[in-house]
Every structure is written in structure tokens, then in C-alpha cells.
Design an enzyme around this catalytic site. Structure first.
Site, PDB file in Angstrom:
ATOM      1  N   ASP A  52      -1.711   6.189   1.822  1.00  0.00           N
ATOM      2  CA  ASP A  52      -1.367   6.906   3.052  1.00  0.00           C
ATOM      3  C   ASP A  52      -1.960   8.308   3.081  1.00  0.00           C
ATOM      4  O   ASP A  52      -2.468   8.805   2.083  1.00  0.00           O
ATOM      5  CB  ASP A  52       0.159   7.018   3.180  1.00  0.00           C
ATOM      6  N   TYR A 110       1.602   3.286  -9.891  1.00  0.00           N
ATOM      7  CA  TYR A 110       1.617   4.593  -9.233  1.00  0.00           C
ATOM      8  C   TYR A 110       2.372   5.606 -10.084  1.00  0.00           C
ATOM      9  O   TYR A 110       3.268   5.248 -10.855  1.00  0.00           O
ATOM     10  CB  TYR A 110       2.318   4.506  -7.875  1.00  0.00           C
TER      11      TYR A 110
END
EC number: 5.4.99.12
Length: 244
Positions: A52, A110
Site C-alpha cells: 500500500d 512482514y
């Protein structure tokens, strides 16, 4: 025709995410333009993870089909000579035709960085989430343990997700404190829209005492997004590994 895989690092601060958008600058678009400059070809660059706006990558994988004669080991040098300083290709190699950066991936990992001290750190403001109140790391670790395994993660999914199945397997979820920083790492076979950031936001609520650690299990089972914590901001999130 060759199928070339590249490994990319980028600072997501100045980009509207990975995926191409008509009226915004994205990492995919900048890379595709660089590939065209170097090879003369319009390519469709496939990324392993569609990060994003504001999210960073220390290990993004992408692939594209090309007829270029440039050897794979020379491609990073050629591409980096025309790329901006905040996007770097660190590796390129020829892969089999069936390889697909996104669909061939088995796991993704992540990292999320929280700065936990009274005042913001100016040099890190685009690279972490500043929380000024002390977080209880031990409670956060207990809460995180409920999320490991195969579950329906509907409670940790933002609206707007196109994915039909909400079942995911989290293999690893660690929380470590390093001076004023808290590093949260999570590895799964895939993630729902904003799943990592909602998990981090929920764990931060546990650390602040807004949610009890054992309530995270109830939130998970409820499949209700409104019961979980806030969505942590994007700038603390880093894509750090794709496993094939």
C-alpha cells in the site's frame, strides 16, 4: 521469450503503493518505465505483494517476460542507472516460464516497527509508528500467540478486500524490543487486505491495556472487524521476505 525475476528494495514514502494507478505514481509504474528504457519493451511487471501507499520493501519479488539479450546479472546495473534513488533492483535471474511472482509464492514475511518513547524521532517519522505511551511487551506477546495457526482472519481484514477466502495460516509472529523500538514480524501463507496493520493495531491496544490479551482470541473467533483495534499506519510496515 525469457521470464526474468527481480528482487527489489524500495522506500514507499513517495509512492501510492506498488500497483499501477492512472493518476498516481506507483512503484510498479516506475519500474516498468525503467525496464522500457533499458530493453525498449513494454512489459507487464508482476509483483509478489501489492504493498500500500507508504509501505516499504526490503525484499519485493517481481517477474516479467522479455526478449532482451541483456544478461540477467547485468540487468540490476542497467535498471538502477535509470531508477530514482528510492527504488533499487538488487538481483535479477532467469526463471522457468511457469514462475509467477505472486501465485508461486508459498509464504510472505512482514516487519512492523513501532517507536515507543515519549517523543517522535524526526529522522524515523516516515519509517515507524510513534506511540508515546509505554507498551507492555509481555502482554502483547501473549496476545500474539492466539493468532498463530490456521484461522479465519475476518476480524483482521479491512473492507474492500477482493479475496473470497478469509482463512490464512500464520506460521510465525514475534515481538522484540530493541531500545526504543519494538519490532513485530509476521509470516503467513498470505495476508488479507490490511491484515498485518490491523493485527499490529490490535496488539498495540493490548500493550496499552485497552484490550486484555485473552480477548484477542475472542476477537479472532468473532470474525468482526469492529471488535479489533485500529489499523496501524502504513509507514511502519516493511515487506521483508517472499518464500517460494
Amino acid at each position: 521469450m525469457r521470464n526474468v525475476m527481480i528482487v527489489v528494495e524500495y522506500d514507499g514514502t513517495n509512492y501510492h503503493g506498488w500497483q499501477y494507478q492512472k493518476n498516481a505514481v506507483t512503484v510498479q509504474e516506475v519500474l516498468q518505465k525503467a525496464i522500457k528504457k533499458v530493453t525498449g519493451e513494454e512489459v507487464n511487471l508482476i509483483g509478489a505483494s501489492r504493498t500500500d501507499t507508504g509501505v516499504h520493501a526490503l525484499y519485493q519479488v517481481a517477474n516479467f517476460k522479455t526478449n532482451t539479450k541483456i544478461p540477467a546479472e547485468k540487468l540490476p546495473y542497467a535498471l538502477n542507472s535509470v531508477l530514482p534513488d528510492d527504488i533499487v533492483v538488487v538481483q535479477a535471474k532467469d526463471v522457468e516460464d511457469s514462475f509467477h511472482a505472486r501465485y508461486s509464492a508459498k509464504r510472505k514475511r512482514y516487519k512492523y516497527i513501532i517507536l515507543n518513547r515519549k517523543f517522535q524521532m524526526p529522522t524515523m517519522r516516515n519509517y515507524c509508528w510513534h506511540i508515546s505511551y509505554p507498551l507492555n511487551i509481555e502482554e502483547m506477546k501473549k496476545a500474539a500467540s492466539y493468532l498463530i495457526g490456521t484461522h479465519d482472519f475476518s476480524a483482521f481484514k479491512a473492507s474492500g478486500s477482493s479475496k473470497t477466502s478469509t482463512i490464512r495460516t500464520v506460521y510465525d509472529l514475534t515481538i522484540e524490543k530493541n531500545e526504543d523500538f519494538i519490532n513485530i514480524e509476521i509470516e503467513a501463507n498470505g495476508f488479507l487486505y490490511n491484515m498485518v496493520r490491523i493485527i499490529v493495531g490490535t496488539l498495540s491496544y493490548v500493550g496499552l491495556g485497552k484490550i486484555k490479551e485473552d480477548e484477542v482470541y475472542d476477537i479472532l473467533k468473532s470474525k468482526d472487524r469492529t471488535k479489533a483495534g485500529i489499523t496501524a499506519p502504513p509507514q511502519g510496515l516493511y515487506l521483508i521476505k517472499i518464500i517460494y
